[in-house]
Design an enzyme around this catalytic site. Structure first.
Site, short mmCIF file in Angstrom:
data_model
loop_
_atom_site.label_atom_id
_atom_site.label_comp_id
_atom_site.label_asym_id
_atom_site.label_seq_id
_atom_site.Cartn_x
_atom_site.Cartn_y
_atom_site.Cartn_z
N ASP A 113 48.71 -11.61 4.28
CA ASP A 113 47.51 -10.84 3.96
C ASP A 113 46.76 -11.39 2.76
OD1 ASP A 113 45.67 -8.71 4.28
OD2 ASP A 113 47.30 -7.42 4.93
N GLY A 121 37.78 4.52 7.86
CA GLY A 121 37.12 5.44 8.77
C GLY A 121 37.78 5.53 10.13
N TRP A 134 44.32 -0.05 11.25
CA TRP A 134 43.39 0.67 10.38
C TRP A 134 44.19 1.49 9.38
CZ3 TRP A 134 40.39 2.93 15.09
CH2 TRP A 134 41.19 3.80 15.82
#
Length: 507
Positions: free
Chosen positions: A307, A196, A191
């Site tokens: 990615d 968040g 993350w």
């Protein structure tokens, strides 16, 4: 429309948008090569793929489910992506507010409207997601987790819904954070700092260090001592309603539940069940739920990973997720995706975000007519926006405004056009931009936050930004000449040629 992966597969088959692959195909590299060719192939050949017999695994793998405009729309319970914008614009009302204070009030009214419409996630006692429960010796080894690219650091789960709650407020966050498999009971949670989940980690560490108590005036008398190792209850949800899958990627403001958005897309609340080993709730229609906890102090090297930028993300340290239970359907489908050199499936997931969030952008910037994030820009590298220009410096005002809105703050380049320019036509946009810019006057360069995955910035998460004013210039902006008109054909002539066209032998 479909409310789980099983019914979505049926819908795709009925509409000739699914290919079943019965040959044994390895989730290590082979599936990626197939999906990559399909994603970059002709539109007629770009279909969802269901690998019925992954080599050495019993769980089928569904890929490229969002990989076209039609499939992405069906996944979000509409027939075309533009309907997302139309539906949300109707909810917001046609009279958009002027200024930030009315915009904030309208945004709150939107959230209240969603809640009052009965779309808040609702708790149920049981569901398919817990047909099989493994608590004694849960293992990830039954899942055909993909190794996508040759230099990847290991197998990755690329299409999860990672559920956590804020340690202080209890607000739920659902994020799509890639997960690297370490062993049968350990994952690494990527993350990024702007997301968040990372905020929940910071809050947990701050509360453990006493910062949270200081804000509240200290611990209450008799409060037990803090744990030396704060952990974050978490659940990794796989599958279920495709609208829930996509909602995990939506850049919602903090505190707004992603499953509330999914409920609005579905037209009914997302049914939720309690986890069997963690104090969380997850969608009852999920295919697989991996329960556990994230240990912010257990940081390990994660990556490399091929990615969405088309490059490998280098190794960085991210926290470990420790599995405490696994629940699943009796016959689950494992959803996965591949990111890499565009175009790939994630472009259409981003296009859905772009269409849905246009009315929200217009809440704060009502002069915005449209915006687009073209494929080569991989979302954050380029934003094209058209506006109703009304005053000197208006284009720069919009640039600053977009850089202040949620994850648009990570945009590296913004080009602003007049309202008549079709920002979804890259050729037309490039012609307009290159012909309407004086590079010594119409370019604004500054520094600011950039995507943590941006390898071009000289400092991680902080780098250069460029704004280009490609609008027609006003005298007050220092333009002393007469701005020219676009050369267009007379409408009556066009109409006459339209009538003659079929007889000219040119078709």
């Amino acid at each position: 429309m479909a409310n789980d992966l099983q019914s979505f597969v049926e819908l795709l088959e009925a509409r000739d948008q699914l290919v079943r692959i019965s040959q044994p195909v390895s989730p290590a590299l082979e599936m990626t090569e197939i999906v990559d060719r399909v994603s970059k192939g002709a539109a007629a050949e770009n279909k969802a793929l269901l690998f019925d017999n992954p080599a050495s695994y019993d769980v089928p793998v569904l890929m490229n489910l969002f990989g076209s405009e039609r499939r992405a729309a069906w996944a979000l319970h509409v027939e075309e992506l533009e309907a997302l914008r139309e539906n949300l614009a109707a909810l917001l009302d046609t009279q958009l507010p002027e200024g930030p204070i009315p915009a904030l009030k309208r945004g709150k009214a939107l959230l209240d409207a969603l809640r009052s419409a009965g779309l808040r996630p609702r708790r149920v006692r049981n569901g398919p997601a817990q047909e099989i429960v493994e608590k004694e010796a849960p293992s990830l080894d039954f899942l055909p987790i993909l190794t996508c690219w040759p230099d990847d650091g290991g197998p990755f789960i690329p299409l999860p819904q990672v559920v956590t709650r804020h340690p202080e407020t209890g607000a739920r966050n659902v994020g799509m954070y890639r997960l690297q498999k370490v062993d049968e009971r350990t994952l690494l949670v990527h993350w990024q700092r702007h997301k968040g989940g990372a905020e929940h980690q910071r809050a947990a560490l701050a509360a453990d260090s006493g910062m949270g108590e200081e804000r509240r005036g200290g611990p209450a008398p008799g409060t037990p001592p803090r744990s030396a190792r704060p952990t974050i209850p978490a659940a990794v949800v796989l599958g279920g309603d495709p609208a829930c899958i996509w909602s995990a990627s939506a850049p919602l403001p903090p505190g707004i539940d992603e499953y509330l958005l999914a409920g609005w897309l579905r037209g009914e609340p997302v049914p939720m069940i309690e986890c069997v080993s963690q104090p969380l709730e997850v969608p009852a229609d999920a295919d697989v739920v991996i329960e556990g906890y994230v240990d912010p102090n257990d940081q390990r090297p994660e990556g490399p990973f091929g990615d969405h930028t088309g490059y490998y993300t280098p190794v960085e340290y991210f926290p470990a997720f420790h599995v405490t239970a696994i629940t699943r359907r009796r016959d689950p489908i494992y959803p996965a995706t591949v990111v890499g050199i565009p175009p790939m499936e994630d472009y259409w997931m981003g296009k859905a975000t772009e269409r849905l969030f246009l009315p929200l952008v217009q809440l704060f910037l009502p002069e915005v007519v449209d915006f687009a994030m073209p494929v080569p820009g991989v979302f954050h590298n380029l934003v094209l926006v058209s506006i109703k220009k009304r005053f000197p410096g208006h284009a720069r005002k919009v640039m600053h405004g977009l850089w202040g809105l949620a994850l648009l703050s990570l945009a590296k380049g913004i080009v602003v056009f007049d309202e008549w320019v079709n920002v979804h036509d890259p050729t037309a946009a490039a012609w307009q931009a290159l012909g309407n810019v004086d590079w010594s006057r119409d370019v604004m360069i500054s520094d600011g936050p950039v995507d943590q995955l941006d390898h071009a910035s000289y400092h991680q998460s902080f780098g250069g930004k460029i704004g280009v004013d490609a609008t027609a210039k006003l005298p007050e902006e220092g333009y002393t000449r007469d701005w020219p008109e676009v050369a267009r054909m007379d409408p009556e002539v066009k109409a006459r040629i339209d009538d003659l066209w079929e007889d000219l032998g040119l078709t």
